[in-house]
Design an enzyme around this catalytic site. Sequence first.
Site, PDB file in Angstrom:
ATOM      1  N   ASP A   1      29.613  29.653  42.720  1.00 13.58           N
ATOM      2  CA  ASP A   1      30.880  30.389  42.672  1.00 13.58           C
ATOM      3  C   ASP A   1      31.711  30.099  43.917  1.00 13.58           C
ATOM      4  O   ASP A   1      32.278  30.992  44.530  1.00 13.58           O
ATOM      5  CB  ASP A   1      30.614  31.891  42.533  1.00 13.58           C
ATOM      6  CG  ASP A   1      31.874  32.666  42.132  1.00 13.58           C
ATOM      7  OD1 ASP A   1      32.768  32.052  41.531  1.00 13.58           O
ATOM      8  OD2 ASP A   1      31.951  33.870  42.422  1.00 13.58           O
TER       9      ASP A   1
ATOM     10  N   MET B   1      32.097  40.282  39.091  1.00 12.64           N
ATOM     11  CA  MET B   1      30.691  40.658  38.974  1.00 12.64           C
ATOM     12  C   MET B   1      30.369  41.997  39.614  1.00 12.64           C
ATOM     13  O   MET B   1      29.220  42.419  39.621  1.00 12.64           O
ATOM     14  CB  MET B   1      29.814  39.568  39.596  1.00 12.64           C
ATOM     15  CG  MET B   1      29.919  38.230  38.882  1.00 12.64           C
ATOM     16  SD  MET B   1      28.736  37.019  39.490  1.00 12.64           S
ATOM     17  CE  MET B   1      27.228  37.689  38.799  1.00 12.64           C
TER      18      MET B   1
END
Length: 456
Positions: free
Chosen positions: A131, A20
């Site tokens: 996550d 990300m």
Amino acid sequence: MIGKILKQYKIEDILGKGGMGVVYRALDTRLHRPVALKVLSPEFTADEDRRRRFLQEARTAGSLSHPAIAQIYDVDEVEGVTFIAMEFVEGKTVRQLILDRELDLPGAVEIAIQAAEGLAKAHEKGIVHRDIKSDNIMVTRDGHAKILDFGLAKIMDSSAGDSTTAANQRKSMMETIARTQAGMVLGTMAYMSPEQARGQDMDHRSDIFSFGIVLYEMVTGELPFQGTSPIDTLHAIAFNETRPVTTVKANLPSSLHRVISRCLRKQTQDRYQTSKDLVSDLKGVQKEIESGITSHIPLQDRLRDGMQSLKDLTPGEWLWPTVGVLVGLALLYFLFQNLQAWLPMFIVLSCLGLIIYRRVRNRRHRFMRQFAAKVKKMPEVRIIIFQQDQATVITDKALARTYVRINALMDNINRKKYFGDPYMVTIRDQVTPEDEHQALATPGILYVREDILGEE
């Protein structure tokens, strides 16, 4: 980006890259403290509505305050660059500790308890991490766990909301992940929950599943769900059962297997419903490890674990036990069919059986002598005691490598066993003279260092 200033944060060095974005070490020029600055990839913030929601959610996650959660200092957007300023944690990730073989069982359980307590705090506030993985849990130099990247968390919305929009956002996120590098895909997907992999609604129990994967990895050194491609990994997460940790690595308590197994249930209602319950059971496992006293296992759980172990055997592991049973049955059949003719052979077989029985009966002491012969070569070892499948090693000072080496030696001994419960080992260091004298008075002593005998 090195040398660039975003708001009051001067970027000094790169710390790592993820799916990300990129994480930099930066200096907060106002407060003169180091921070970890995560700069998000434009792919994740290209949509205006998603960027606005992300900033709102990340700021809410910044309100979390717990020793096991890396504090979020700031979330903002400067010159089209979206970033999160977080607490800079010096130490190693759990993944690094696993690769460097620096985690022993007591250390892994302690880290798990701390991280689970941090998760419990976040879940109480309605925040899901989404996550959880071994790269997102840091361990500081003084042994404290810190969960990273809570700024990428999502606020659990109990209201109905626009389900179509939410589903489209999840699908878009999965498509974005699918376009990243293969290593990043496998690294992230290996920790997903079944509902997360399918793009379905998630709640805090998704974090519990991912946490179970991290715990499995910490105590065995391997991931429970692996595939050669993202599709294979997702299929394993959705449909495959894991091998019990007690079969992957010997000398692990069955209570730990039960905790991990409950975390990794496919259906959310079958998992721990709160992280507090998970913390409570992990503390029970910790007490069991420290005391060396195994808690009572209900018969139902033992039968279920046994059946699961049989299901997980490969065809090769089934072969020799099956052949042995068939040969034994064939010998008994011929023996009773021709008793007189086979009587001499029966006597010979009985003698051989007696020899084998005596060897099997004495195997415990034989194995422990082998264990003691190797452990006593470590200079810090003072006393070795063995009683009822439990070894106790008393040392001057137990360093991390002491735990690793002694546990590895015990694992090697347990791998030589074909049946029976695994042997356990407890390591004690810096004991008082009174405790040491009491230990010397107990039966089952296998080794005492010469200088200890001199003191006595």
